[in-house]
Design an enzyme around this catalytic site. Structure first.
Site, PDB file in Angstrom:
ATOM      1  N   SER A   1      35.794  28.532 -18.883  1.00 51.34           N
ATOM      2  CA  SER A   1      36.322  28.581 -20.243  1.00 51.34           C
ATOM      3  C   SER A   1      35.196  28.676 -21.272  1.00 51.34           C
ATOM      4  O   SER A   1      34.458  29.645 -21.300  1.00 51.34           O
ATOM      5  CB  SER A   1      37.213  27.364 -20.495  1.00 51.34           C
ATOM      6  OG  SER A   1      37.952  27.511 -21.686  1.00 51.34           O
TER       7      SER A   1
ATOM      8  N   ASP B   1      37.961  32.023 -27.248  1.00 47.97           N
ATOM      9  CA  ASP B   1      36.880  31.519 -26.406  1.00 47.97           C
ATOM     10  C   ASP B   1      36.696  32.488 -25.233  1.00 47.97           C
ATOM     11  O   ASP B   1      37.458  33.457 -25.098  1.00 47.97           O
ATOM     12  CB  ASP B   1      37.156  30.076 -25.978  1.00 47.97           C
ATOM     13  CG  ASP B   1      38.328  29.933 -25.032  1.00 47.97           C
ATOM     14  OD1 ASP B   1      39.168  30.846 -24.981  1.00 47.97           O
ATOM     15  OD2 ASP B   1      38.405  28.905 -24.333  1.00 47.97           O
TER      16      ASP B   1
ATOM     17  N   ASP C   1      37.396  32.804 -22.086  1.00 47.81           N
ATOM     18  CA  ASP C   1      38.483  33.210 -21.192  1.00 47.81           C
ATOM     19  C   ASP C   1      39.778  33.442 -21.957  1.00 47.81           C
ATOM     20  O   ASP C   1      40.827  33.689 -21.356  1.00 47.81           O
ATOM     21  CB  ASP C   1      38.687  32.198 -20.063  1.00 47.81           C
ATOM     22  CG  ASP C   1      39.236  30.855 -20.544  1.00 47.81           C
ATOM     23  OD1 ASP C   1      38.912  30.462 -21.673  1.00 47.81           O
ATOM     24  OD2 ASP C   1      39.978  30.207 -19.786  1.00 47.81           O
TER      25      ASP C   1
ATOM     26  N   ASP D   1      41.902  31.680 -23.555  1.00 52.81           N
ATOM     27  CA  ASP D   1      43.080  30.809 -23.564  1.00 52.81           C
ATOM     28  C   ASP D   1      43.151  29.999 -24.853  1.00 52.81           C
ATOM     29  O   ASP D   1      44.179  29.379 -25.140  1.00 52.81           O
ATOM     30  CB  ASP D   1      43.137  29.905 -22.327  1.00 52.81           C
ATOM     31  CG  ASP D   1      42.025  28.874 -22.263  1.00 52.81           C
ATOM     32  OD1 ASP D   1      41.009  29.023 -22.979  1.00 52.81           O
ATOM     33  OD2 ASP D   1      42.156  27.919 -21.464  1.00 52.81           O
TER      34      ASP D   1
END
Length: 583
Positions: A155, A320, A322, A324
């Site tokens: 992440s 961010d 990734d 999510d």
């Protein structure tokens, strides 16, 4: 000068002999040689890498990459995949598993290794054809009726880290938990299966046999999230289309994997005036412009704000790495500068959009450390609301959830599509709200002021205390439990609640290590140890009444007063806990 412990050296060489990855074997050999020669830095790294085992928990795995059982590497991932395979075999028999990965170092290798192990274990594996955002994988769990989803990502962690996030679905999950990250007892049951795995080199590996997800699946995901900009009202479509084309957006992907999907979603939705931060647009596992690729970190959106000034944008959106999470920045006339919306502010705006323009049925949910403004809005708009433990693994499990968020810029605006935080669909929703407010001659700043007049002014902030000795966190929590403050910024504390006590029946929440303090003036503090970092975190909220006809000047004064009160509360807590703090 410290010397290499013979027992540590023996453990390292035994680990090396079972490591299937030549690169980490070579890295460990180099580190051992350097440590034996007296290199203090390499000795410290070895001690950390072999100080226990990277623990599998409700966040799956996450840690620094490198050789050793306490690092992310092929050997550790192989054990995790084998353990998950054994767990699925016991729970559902032959399982369907979807696997995705981001663009960090080793992510594809970890994903392909997992596919080979799970296929050899007799499961039906579907592997993403290339790196993708986490919400695409989370959507696949539900769309493909998968029993399990695995996303290889760290992440927003620094470049040296990687991780392994696990979802359960299909036959392996309850209705409320379908497509949601794992929670107890599944995490402990999977961990037990991982611990029972023998030698890594003896884990069977299939050379082929897994399915590759069609390239069209990202388009399918975009199709699935586009309804977020469909509204219950029958607005003139030409006006709506014009509002979207008139909104100028700056977007940054933080060197992550969200850019292509986000830009495609904007285009399909009709937002055509998009300006990407070129330096951060393409995936780069080194994250060269941001040491901590988290939009919340100080300086992370500086390039985006600079571009926004240059092109005279209406809105900045940051994902961010990734994708999510979603952050938004606006031009604030009170500061005469661009600023990030606090996660609670964006949560309130998105909830307003869902309640006002979508008008879907269900419950609004946020974590207990997030603002109570969501509950106030839900009550005003006729929605049920609930608060959960921290983390989307809990938020997404709220009964009949229609919208959910956490203050750490995580938002679920379409739970029937992605039952997790989704920074791409959230970005479409806030862009739509910004377009509508602009078309009506207003702005998101003015909308926040309108909400303060209606609901009261809710202002939130955080205090973080980072420690080098984890025992200090226990000591600070003990202080709060045995000698809590009697006032918060001059207001008497009327409730002290130990969140570790009680049960679902008495508190509405499972027990968790935290303390809640509530003052007579409705100021609130929740203190809890971080689940991912060596930090004690305090979440502070001040509530101020605002007249319904309050002017811009009145609201500016109220916001300044509330901000000052938050700073005083931080100072008092810092003094009580006896440590310096950063926030």
């Amino acid at each position: 000068m410290s010397t290499l412990n013979p027992e540590l050296a023996q453990r390292a060489r035994a680990w090396m002999s079972d490591d299937p990855d030549q690169s980490t074997r070579a890295d460990l050999e180099r580190r051992l040689t350097a440590a034996e020669a007296g290199d203090e830095a390499e000795l410290t790294e070895l001690e950390g890498a072999f100080d226990g085992t990277l623990q599998f928990g409700t966040a799956g795995l996450r840690g620094a990459m490198g050789p050793g059982p306490n690092r992310m590497n092929v050997a550790v991932v192989s054990r995790a995949a084998a353990g998950i395979g054994a767990y699925l075999r016991e729970v559902v028999g032959e399982a369907r598993v979807v696997i995705g990965y981001d663009a960090r170092y080793n992510s594809r290798t970890f994903a392909e290794t997992s596919a080979a192990i799970l296929t050899a274990a007799g499961h039906h594996v579907i592997l993403m054809p290339h790196h993708c955002p986490t919400p695409v994988l989370a959507h696949a769990v539900r769309a493909k009726s998968a029993d399990c989803g695995i996303m290889v990502t760290a992440s927003h962690n620094p470049a040296r880290d990687n991780g392994y996030k696990v979802y359960l679905g299909g036959r392996a999950a309850s209705e409320d938990g379908n497509g949601v990250q794992i929670v107890p007892p599944a995490d402990a049951q999977i961990a037990a299966k991982i611990a029972a795995v023998g030698a890594v080199r003896e884990i069977p590996l299939a050379e082929s046999g897994w399915e590759v997800m069609p390239e069209t699946f990202v388009d399918d995901y975009i199709d699935a999230i586009l309804p977020i900009i469909d509204r219950a009202s029958t607005a003139d479509q030409n006006t709506v289309r014009t509002a979207r084309t008139d909104l100028r957006i700056v977007h940054t992907a933080m060197h992550g994997v969200g850019s292509a999907t986000m830009l495609a979603a904007f285009e399909r939705a009709g937002f055509t005036d998009i300006h990407s931060v070129k330096e951060q647009q393409e995936p780069d596992p080194d994250f060269p412009t941001v040491p901590f690729p988290n939009p919340e970190e100080k300086g992370a959106i500086d390039l985006a704000a600079k571009l926004a000034e240059q092109v005279e944008a209406d809105l900045v959106i940051a994902n961010d790495p990734d994708a999510d999470r979603c952050a938004a920045a606006i031009y604030d006339p009170r500061r005469e500068a661009w600023r990030m919306l606090h996660g609670d502010e964006l949560g309130l705006l998105l909830a307003t959009y869902v309640a006002t323009h979508r008008q879907v049925d269900g419950t609004f949910a946020n974590s207990i450390v997030s603002s109570r403004s969501l509950g106030a809005l839900a009550a005003a708009r006729g929605y049920a609301s609930t608060q959960t433990l921290t983390g989307f693994k809990w938020i997404a499990r709220a009964k009949n959830i229609a919208f959910g968020y956490e203050e750490a810029i995580g938002y679920c605006v379409l739970p029937n599509v992605v039952k997790d935080k989704d920074g791409i669909s959230a970005a479409l929703a806030i862009a739509e709200l910004a377009a509508l407010t602009k078309a009506n001659g207003s702005s998101l700043v003015e909308l926040l002021d309108e909400l303060a007049r209606e609901l009261g002014l809710y202002l939130t902030s955080q205090l973080s205390i980072r420690v080098s000795n984890l025992d200090l966190i226990s000591q600070m929590m003990h202080t709060l439990r045995t000698a809590p403050p009697s006032t918060l910024a001059g207001s008497a504390v009327v409730e002290v609640r130990d969140l570790a006590e009680g049960s679902l029946e008495t508190t509405g929440l499972p027990p968790t290590n935290g303390m809640l303090l509530l003052a007579e003036d409705d100021s609130r503090v929740i203190v809890r140890p971080s689940g991912t970092e060596p930090k004690l975190k305090a979440y502070l909220e001040v509530v101020s009444e605002v007249e319904q006809n309050a002017s811009f000047h009145d609201l500016s004064a109220a916001r300044a007063g509330a901000a000052e009160k938050l700073e005083n509360m931080k100072k008092e807590l810092g003094e009580l806990l006896g440590l310096s703090h950063s926030h």
